[in-house]
Motif scaffolding. Structure first.
Motif, PDB file in Angstrom:
ATOM      1  N   GLU A  11       0.777  -1.343  -0.024  1.00 36.03           N
ATOM      2  CA  GLU A  11      -0.226   0.101  -0.048  1.00 36.03           C
ATOM      3  C   GLU A  11       0.838   1.302   0.037  1.00 36.03           C
ATOM      4  N   SER A  12       1.999   1.206   0.712  1.00 42.68           N
ATOM      5  CA  SER A  12       2.892   2.318   0.904  1.00 42.68           C
ATOM      6  C   SER A  12       3.700   2.723  -0.509  1.00 42.68           C
ATOM      7  N   ASP A  13       3.629   1.825  -1.437  1.00 40.79           N
ATOM      8  CA  ASP A  13       4.190   2.262  -3.004  1.00 40.79           C
ATOM      9  C   ASP A  13       3.108   2.813  -3.690  1.00 40.79           C
ATOM     10  N   PRO A  38      -6.338   5.056  -7.896  1.00 37.58           N
ATOM     11  CA  PRO A  38      -6.608   5.228  -6.664  1.00 37.58           C
ATOM     12  C   PRO A  38      -6.107   4.028  -5.809  1.00 37.58           C
ATOM     13  N   ARG A  39      -5.688   4.379  -4.484  1.00 37.73           N
ATOM     14  CA  ARG A  39      -4.760   3.744  -3.470  1.00 37.73           C
ATOM     15  C   ARG A  39      -5.551   2.303  -3.495  1.00 37.73           C
ATOM     16  N   LEU A  40      -6.983   2.209  -3.709  1.00 38.38           N
ATOM     17  CA  LEU A  40      -7.696   0.846  -3.496  1.00 38.38           C
ATOM     18  C   LEU A  40      -6.942  -0.202  -4.313  1.00 38.38           C
TER      19      LEU A  40
ATOM     20  N   ILE B 146      -3.584  13.175   4.585  1.00 38.45           N
ATOM     21  CA  ILE B 146      -3.278  13.896   3.463  1.00 38.45           C
ATOM     22  C   ILE B 146      -2.509  13.079   2.261  1.00 38.45           C
ATOM     23  N   ASP B 147      -2.910  13.458   1.025  1.00 40.75           N
ATOM     24  CA  ASP B 147      -2.410  12.872  -0.204  1.00 40.75           C
ATOM     25  C   ASP B 147      -2.763  11.551  -0.214  1.00 40.75           C
ATOM     26  N   TYR B 148      -3.853  10.826   0.520  1.00 40.90           N
ATOM     27  CA  TYR B 148      -4.331   9.546   0.364  1.00 40.90           C
ATOM     28  C   TYR B 148      -4.417   8.858  -0.784  1.00 40.90           C
TER      29      TYR B 148
END
Lengths: 162, 162
Positions: A11-13, A38-40, B146-148
């Motif tokens: 996820e942190s990438d 998006p992060r998803l 922030i910046d999620y």
């Protein structure tokens, strides 16, 4: 010759990948299609996605893909990028072939992807990998589906058996 | 009292939903977050999503959600909308409860969602349904990450056990 390290994304990438897109695509950040990632995707499709780093742990390439939940015989490649200095060395082809093998093993018989009509490089890359291009209306000189992803969002589809 | 019909979305419903978003959200089409809802959600996550129509087959509401592939005990609600004239009648709550039940049956123990810091209606709705709100920095008066979802894309997270 650069030694490349392939692994599943964390996820942190997400932020590194999103920040690479405008740079790698040569676009101003506002014009880059980062909203498509998006992060998803890093939370829920990490197991079928791949991130590539070089010897200095710099981001070299990525492939975000998943197996369709509603069409379990179909695999979908959502977003792929290769750092400009590593292009034309087969990195994208390698990422695709690893994804094909993994999806075949899970029982998929087909793989799909899309791009915009102006993205000739992507069209030619997919054609070279044996994908069939789909579209029914000429847009910017190629056949595409009008409003495929919403108003004004025309797309060329790619499909290939596995 | 409107009689509502619940069903799984088809790929062909994508355009109706995308066109409804700016109207329902009261936004100019350019400002509407339609990029968050590409066709792929209607192709690959239809089995866990729901579309609601009224007696005249007009679009009344929708919930796009899926079970996480990499975190199979987690369910994710991606996008939900209810037509303005049907709000405050429990339609969104009903969509959420149907989704919770389906995901529980598949073995999920947690459900997650996100929204933007300015979307107070969504924050209050999720709080009312027992979600815990997440964030670590004050943005527009609420705690958000922030910046999620990329540069400038701050988000409040929602999480709840099932």
């Amino acid at each position: 010759m650069t030694l490349l390290h392939y692994r599943r994304p964390e996820e942190s990438d997400h932020i590194r990948v999103v920040e690479a897109i405008p740079v790698w695509w040569g676009m101003p950040p506002d014009a880059a299609p980062t909203g498509l990632l998006p992060r998803l995707f890093f939370q829920h499709f990490a197991d079928t996605s791949t991130l590539v780093e070089d010897e200095s742990r710099r981001l070299a390439a990525f492939l975000i893909g998943f197996r369709s939940a509603s069409r379990p015989q179909t695999a979908y490649i959502h977003f792929v990028g290769v750092a400009p200095e590593l292009r034309r060395q087969g990195v994208a082809r390698d990422l695709y072939e690893r994804f094909f093998a993994m999806m075949r093993q899970q029982g998929c018989t087909r793989v799909e992807a899309i791009t915009g009509p102006i993205n000739r490089r992507s069209q030619s890359f997919h054609r070279g990998l044996g994908f069939t291009l789909g579209g029914d209306t000429e847009v910017d000189g190629v056949l595409a589906y009008i409003d495929y992803d919403g108003p004004g969002e025309h797309r060329v589809t790619f499909s290939r058996s596995l």
